[in-house]
Design a protein around this motif. Structure first.
Motif, PDB file in Angstrom:
ATOM      1  N   VAL A  25       0.837  -1.200   0.000  1.00  0.00           N
ATOM      2  CA  VAL A  25       0.000   0.000   0.000  1.00  0.00           C
ATOM      3  C   VAL A  25       0.872   1.251   0.000  1.00  0.00           C
ATOM      4  CG1 VAL A  25      -1.662   1.314   1.349  1.00  0.00           C
ATOM      5  CG2 VAL A  25      -1.938  -1.151   1.086  1.00  0.00           C
ATOM      6  N   LEU A  26       1.875   1.269   0.872  1.00  0.00           N
ATOM      7  CA  LEU A  26       2.709   2.461   0.993  1.00  0.00           C
ATOM      8  C   LEU A  26       3.670   2.597  -0.182  1.00  0.00           C
ATOM      9  CD1 LEU A  26       3.308   2.060   4.808  1.00  0.00           C
ATOM     10  CD2 LEU A  26       1.975   3.848   3.701  1.00  0.00           C
ATOM     11  N   MET A  27       4.075   1.490  -0.765  1.00  0.00           N
ATOM     12  CA  MET A  27       4.950   1.541  -1.939  1.00  0.00           C
ATOM     13  C   MET A  27       4.231   2.182  -3.121  1.00  0.00           C
ATOM     14  SD  MET A  27       6.936  -1.659  -3.734  1.00  0.00           S
ATOM     15  CE  MET A  27       5.384  -2.475  -4.142  1.00  0.00           C
ATOM     16  N   ASP A  28       2.915   2.041  -3.147  1.00  0.00           N
ATOM     17  CA  ASP A  28       2.157   2.536  -4.295  1.00  0.00           C
ATOM     18  C   ASP A  28       2.085   4.054  -4.356  1.00  0.00           C
ATOM     19  OD1 ASP A  28       0.954   0.541  -6.144  1.00  0.00           O
ATOM     20  OD2 ASP A  28      -0.673   2.000  -6.184  1.00  0.00           O
ATOM     21  N   THR A  29       2.486   4.739  -3.276  1.00  0.00           N
ATOM     22  CA  THR A  29       2.489   6.199  -3.316  1.00  0.00           C
ATOM     23  C   THR A  29       3.588   6.750  -4.210  1.00  0.00           C
ATOM     24  OG1 THR A  29       3.887   6.308  -1.344  1.00  0.00           O
ATOM     25  CG2 THR A  29       1.512   6.359  -1.000  1.00  0.00           C
ATOM     26  N   THR A  30       4.607   5.939  -4.518  1.00  0.00           N
ATOM     27  CA  THR A  30       5.729   6.427  -5.329  1.00  0.00           C
ATOM     28  C   THR A  30       5.999   5.598  -6.576  1.00  0.00           C
ATOM     29  OG1 THR A  30       7.298   5.129  -3.987  1.00  0.00           O
ATOM     30  CG2 THR A  30       6.896   7.397  -3.308  1.00  0.00           C
ATOM     31  N   LEU A 113      -8.644   4.972  -1.368  1.00  0.00           N
ATOM     32  CA  LEU A 113      -9.591   4.666  -0.300  1.00  0.00           C
ATOM     33  C   LEU A 113      -9.122   3.456   0.498  1.00  0.00           C
ATOM     34  CD1 LEU A 113     -12.313   4.920   1.172  1.00  0.00           C
ATOM     35  CD2 LEU A 113     -13.335   3.554  -0.689  1.00  0.00           C
ATOM     36  N   GLY A 114      -8.722   2.388  -0.205  1.00  0.00           N
ATOM     37  CA  GLY A 114      -8.223   1.201   0.490  1.00  0.00           C
ATOM     38  C   GLY A 114      -7.012   1.517   1.347  1.00  0.00           C
ATOM     39  N   ALA A 115      -6.100   2.327   0.809  1.00  0.00           N
ATOM     40  CA  ALA A 115      -4.910   2.700   1.576  1.00  0.00           C
ATOM     41  C   ALA A 115      -5.283   3.502   2.818  1.00  0.00           C
ATOM     42  CB  ALA A 115      -3.963   3.513   0.687  1.00  0.00           C
ATOM     43  N   ALA A 116      -6.233   4.438   2.683  1.00  0.00           N
ATOM     44  CA  ALA A 116      -6.641   5.257   3.824  1.00  0.00           C
ATOM     45  C   ALA A 116      -7.307   4.409   4.908  1.00  0.00           C
ATOM     46  CB  ALA A 116      -7.596   6.358   3.359  1.00  0.00           C
ATOM     47  N   ILE A 117      -8.071   3.390   4.499  1.00  0.00           N
ATOM     48  CA  ILE A 117      -8.710   2.503   5.477  1.00  0.00           C
ATOM     49  C   ILE A 117      -7.656   1.752   6.279  1.00  0.00           C
ATOM     50  CG2 ILE A 117     -10.164   0.449   5.742  1.00  0.00           C
ATOM     51  CD1 ILE A 117     -11.709   1.389   3.263  1.00  0.00           C
ATOM     52  N   LEU A 118      -6.598   1.318   5.613  1.00  0.00           N
ATOM     53  CA  LEU A 118      -5.619   0.425   6.233  1.00  0.00           C
ATOM     54  C   LEU A 118      -4.577   1.140   7.075  1.00  0.00           C
ATOM     55  CD1 LEU A 118      -3.841  -2.566   4.600  1.00  0.00           C
ATOM     56  CD2 LEU A 118      -2.443  -0.715   5.472  1.00  0.00           C
ATOM     57  N   VAL A 119      -4.015   2.219   6.553  1.00  0.00           N
ATOM     58  CA  VAL A 119      -2.776   2.788   7.104  1.00  0.00           C
ATOM     59  C   VAL A 119      -2.861   3.200   8.574  1.00  0.00           C
ATOM     60  CG1 VAL A 119      -1.239   4.794   6.914  1.00  0.00           C
ATOM     61  CG2 VAL A 119      -1.755   3.419   4.902  1.00  0.00           C
ATOM     62  N   PRO A 120      -3.963   3.771   9.089  1.00  0.00           N
ATOM     63  CA  PRO A 120      -3.954   4.176  10.502  1.00  0.00           C
ATOM     64  C   PRO A 120      -4.039   3.024  11.498  1.00  0.00           C
ATOM     65  CG  PRO A 120      -5.594   5.423   9.230  1.00  0.00           C
ATOM     66  CD  PRO A 120      -5.174   4.259   8.399  1.00  0.00           C
ATOM     67  N   VAL A 141      11.077  -1.266  13.456  1.00  0.00           N
ATOM     68  CA  VAL A 141      10.942  -2.209  12.348  1.00  0.00           C
ATOM     69  C   VAL A 141       9.811  -1.786  11.422  1.00  0.00           C
ATOM     70  CG1 VAL A 141      10.394  -4.593  11.739  1.00  0.00           C
ATOM     71  CG2 VAL A 141      11.881  -4.120  13.688  1.00  0.00           C
ATOM     72  N   TYR A 142       8.649  -1.460  12.006  1.00  0.00           N
ATOM     73  CA  TYR A 142       7.503  -1.109  11.163  1.00  0.00           C
ATOM     74  C   TYR A 142       7.759   0.157  10.362  1.00  0.00           C
ATOM     75  CZ  TYR A 142       2.846   0.100   9.645  1.00  0.00           C
ATOM     76  OH  TYR A 142       1.772   0.442   8.860  1.00  0.00           O
ATOM     77  N   ASN A 143       8.279   1.180  11.006  1.00  0.00           N
ATOM     78  CA  ASN A 143       8.508   2.440  10.305  1.00  0.00           C
ATOM     79  C   ASN A 143       9.633   2.347   9.295  1.00  0.00           C
ATOM     80  OD1 ASN A 143       6.649   4.628  11.378  1.00  0.00           O
ATOM     81  ND2 ASN A 143       7.405   3.784  13.291  1.00  0.00           N
ATOM     82  N   SER A 144      10.594   1.452   9.523  1.00  0.00           N
ATOM     83  CA  SER A 144      11.620   1.255   8.503  1.00  0.00           C
ATOM     84  C   SER A 144      11.002   0.666   7.241  1.00  0.00           C
ATOM     85  CB  SER A 144      12.729   0.336   9.026  1.00  0.00           C
ATOM     86  OG  SER A 144      12.261  -1.002   9.185  1.00  0.00           O
ATOM     87  N   MET A 145       9.944  -0.145   7.403  1.00  0.00           N
ATOM     88  CA  MET A 145       9.240  -0.673   6.239  1.00  0.00           C
ATOM     89  C   MET A 145       8.488   0.435   5.502  1.00  0.00           C
ATOM     90  SD  MET A 145       9.925  -3.846   5.909  1.00  0.00           S
ATOM     91  CE  MET A 145      11.562  -3.380   6.477  1.00  0.00           C
ATOM     92  N   ILE A 146       7.975   1.407   6.251  1.00  0.00           N
ATOM     93  CA  ILE A 146       7.304   2.545   5.619  1.00  0.00           C
ATOM     94  C   ILE A 146       8.289   3.312   4.745  1.00  0.00           C
ATOM     95  CG2 ILE A 146       6.203   4.770   6.053  1.00  0.00           C
ATOM     96  CD1 ILE A 146       4.950   3.603   8.531  1.00  0.00           C
ATOM     97  N   GLY A 147       9.453   3.646   5.332  1.00  0.00           N
ATOM     98  CA  GLY A 147      10.462   4.370   4.558  1.00  0.00           C
ATOM     99  C   GLY A 147      10.983   3.544   3.405  1.00  0.00           C
ATOM    100  N   LEU A 148      11.198   2.249   3.641  1.00  0.00           N
ATOM    101  CA  LEU A 148      11.702   1.377   2.589  1.00  0.00           C
ATOM    102  C   LEU A 148      10.704   1.277   1.447  1.00  0.00           C
ATOM    103  CD1 LEU A 148      13.971  -0.580   1.760  1.00  0.00           C
ATOM    104  CD2 LEU A 148      12.716  -2.396   2.922  1.00  0.00           C
TER     105      LEU A 148
END
Length: 547
Positions: A25-30, A113-120, A141-148
């Motif tokens: 989901v987060l990879m799809d922003t870029t 919409l799917g990303a907004a439902i999931l991310v928080p 660990v989790y936030n490193s996955m966000i940045g990665l």
């Protein structure tokens, strides 16, 4: 009942599922940006349509994060996480199967919409299942996955577009998200709320429309030169002002709901340190977005490398971030967050400064290894400590609202970074190109000078795309004969590359200065805080139940 000895391994299994589900989901922003040339060729998309393929996702995503964080409290974070994955998987398949730009834009909006439902939801689940003394390492660990995910998106996208097909930048999400859904049903805890929550409908409308206005203005402002939208009666500033007014009205509405349940509790909004931490989180993304956007244009348009090489150039940042963020999170559990944040912002700023010094028209991918390693090191010291420090300051029942604020801050930081960095670069680039063109025209025959200079009326008004053969908007008149035409085209490109390097170096002063300001702010304003506890008069806000 769970056995106490199982809690450690169970929390790590929960973390693994959250990382798998969130990564795509987060990879799809870029990831989509590198596919723009292929989208133009395959779907015959115009410039407006290409831009909205990405902007539709970002607009929906950024506008709904606060609302969806609250829906997690109402219906349960596990349900919302799974629902978000399901919506995202379905819409990814629809994106890949799109036959025209309109279909793709609509599918991308529902992807958002799917990303907004999931991310928080993950932050609430991590907070509820991981003991406070180990929360920093887990969030690292989790936030490193966000940045990665954000950094690796262009790399993976470049590989898929170059060697497979652009549709696979969407299809690749489907197996990942399906695996996330299966694992979520099997592993994620069902967090039962200690009391019934109600959704603040008025707050939802005010927050969503307000954020939509601000985010729309940020992502569309430069395209419309901060003027009228598509030639209509409404301007970008008017839309952003209307959005800001709605957000102010939202703040007053929330403060007035005493004795009721607001979308964002007043206790969270009143804490100045939490507001500061949200601003710091936005600044981290502001700087990262500036580096990624300017770096991609530099690698492909100025230095002439492919999208794959451009993505791989940022790999040191990803590797350092993924390796060191868990250690920074663990350290914040032991000594607190303030010193780590000060060091992280300082090193982050140092990485940007070294990047500025390394810029050159003769640079290679290896030129950027050191600055990107420094940027990754700085970022690794920021993600988990910022979140951990914020969690220490709210009661457990307010974690959902905090998650919405932090994620919205992150998205606004990205949008503001794109708008500010893009706008400043475009202005500086146009100025540098005209100055260099005036100097270079002196070496041309007098009859060719005016013809050459006329081609530099475009910079600042024409868009700057990512890809080889860019000239920053400067052109050579169609009627110029050979070999003069080839000579002028080479001169235009030389002026563009030199001007871009100068403009990029000057533009990066903004994120570097903001990061140093953040380091000073952390040193002066953040004080140690004991973890917040639920009010004694209230029942425990949630409990974990076996499913």
């Amino acid at each position: 009942m769970r056995r106490p000895t199982d809690r450690g391994s169970e929390s790590w299994r929960t973390l693994a599922v959250l990382c798998v589900g969130s990564f795509a989901v987060l990879m799809d922003t870029t990831i989509v940006n590198v596919a723009i040339p292929s989208l133009v060729d395959t779907l015959h998309a115009g410039l407006d349509q290409v831009l909205w393929i990405n902007n539709a996702y970002l607009l929906v995503f950024g506008s709904l994060l606060i609302t969806m964080s609250r829906l997690g409290d109402v219906f349960g974070q596990r349900r919302l996480f799974i629902l978000g994955l399901a919506v995202f998987a379905l819409c990814s398949a629809l994106c890949g199967a799109a036959q025209n730009p309109t279909e793709l834009i609509v599918a991308r909006a529902f992807q958002g919409l799917g990303a907004a439902i999931l991310v928080p939801q993950p932050l609430v689940m991590i907070s509820a299942t991981v003991p406070a003394e180990r929360r920093g390492a887990t969030l690292g660990v989790y936030n490193s996955m966000i940045g990665l995910a954000a950094v690796i998106g262009p790399t993976l996208g470049g590989v898929l577009v170059t060697y497979v097909d652009w549709r696979w930048i969407f299809y690749v999400n489907v197996p990942i998200t399906i695996a996330g859904i299966v694992l979520a049903f099997r592993v994620l805890p069902d967090l039962r709320l200690g009391r019934r929550h109600r959704l603040d409908a008025v707050g939802v409308v005010l927050a969503t429309l307000g954020l939509a206005g601000v985010v729309f203005g940020l992502i569309e402002g430069q395209r419309y030169a901060w003027g009228r939208v598509a030639g209509g009666p409404v301007t970008i500033p008017e839309i952003m002002i209307a959005g800001a007014v709605l957000l102010v009205a939202f703040g007053f509405w929330e403060r007035g709901r005493r004795g009721q349940e607001p979308l964002i509790p007043a206790a969270v909004l009143r804490d100045k340190t939490i507001v500061l931490l949200c601003g710091l989180t936005a600044t981290v993304q502001f700087a990262l977005m500036g580096i990624m956007i300017l770096g991609a244009v530099n690698m492909q348009s100025v230095l002439g490398y492919s999208a794959v090489v451009s993505g791989l150039t940022a790999l040191p940042l990803s590797v350092v971030l993924a390796m060191l963020a868990p250690f920074a999170g663990r350290l914040s559990d032991r000594i607190g967050s303030r010193l780590i944040l000060v060091g992280g912002f300082t090193v982050y700023a140092l990485g940007v400064i070294v990047l500025m010094a390394a810029l050159s028209v003769h640079a290679t991918p290896f030129t950027f290894v050191l600055p990107y390693c420094l940027v990754g090191l700085g970022m690794s010291c920021l993600f988990a400590p910022l979140t951990t420090e914020a969690l220490r300051r709210v009661r457990p029942e307010f974690t959902g609202a905090l998650a919405g604020m932090l994620n919205t801050s992150r998205q606004l930081g990205s949008s503001i970074g794109s708008a500010v960095v893009g706008g400043v670069l475009a202005t500086l680039l146009a100025d540098r190109m005209r100055s260099k063109a005036a100097a270079a025209a002196g070496g041309l025959p007098s009859q060719d000078q005016s013809l050459f200079l006329r081609g530099f009326a475009g910079p600042g008004h024409s868009g700057l795309a990512v890809g080889r053969g860019q000239s920053g908007g400067a052109t050579v008149a169609a009627g110029v004969p050979e070999p003069l035409r080839t000579q002028l085209q080479r001169l235009v490109h030389t002026i563009f590359t030199g001007s871009y390097v100068d403009a990029m170096r000057s533009t990066l002063i903004i994120p570097a200065a903001l990061l140093l300001l953040c380091a000073a702010g952390c040193a002066l304003l953040i004080r140690p805080q004991r973890p917040a506890t639920p009010a004694t008069s209230q029942p425990r806000p949630m409990k974990t139940v076996d499913t």
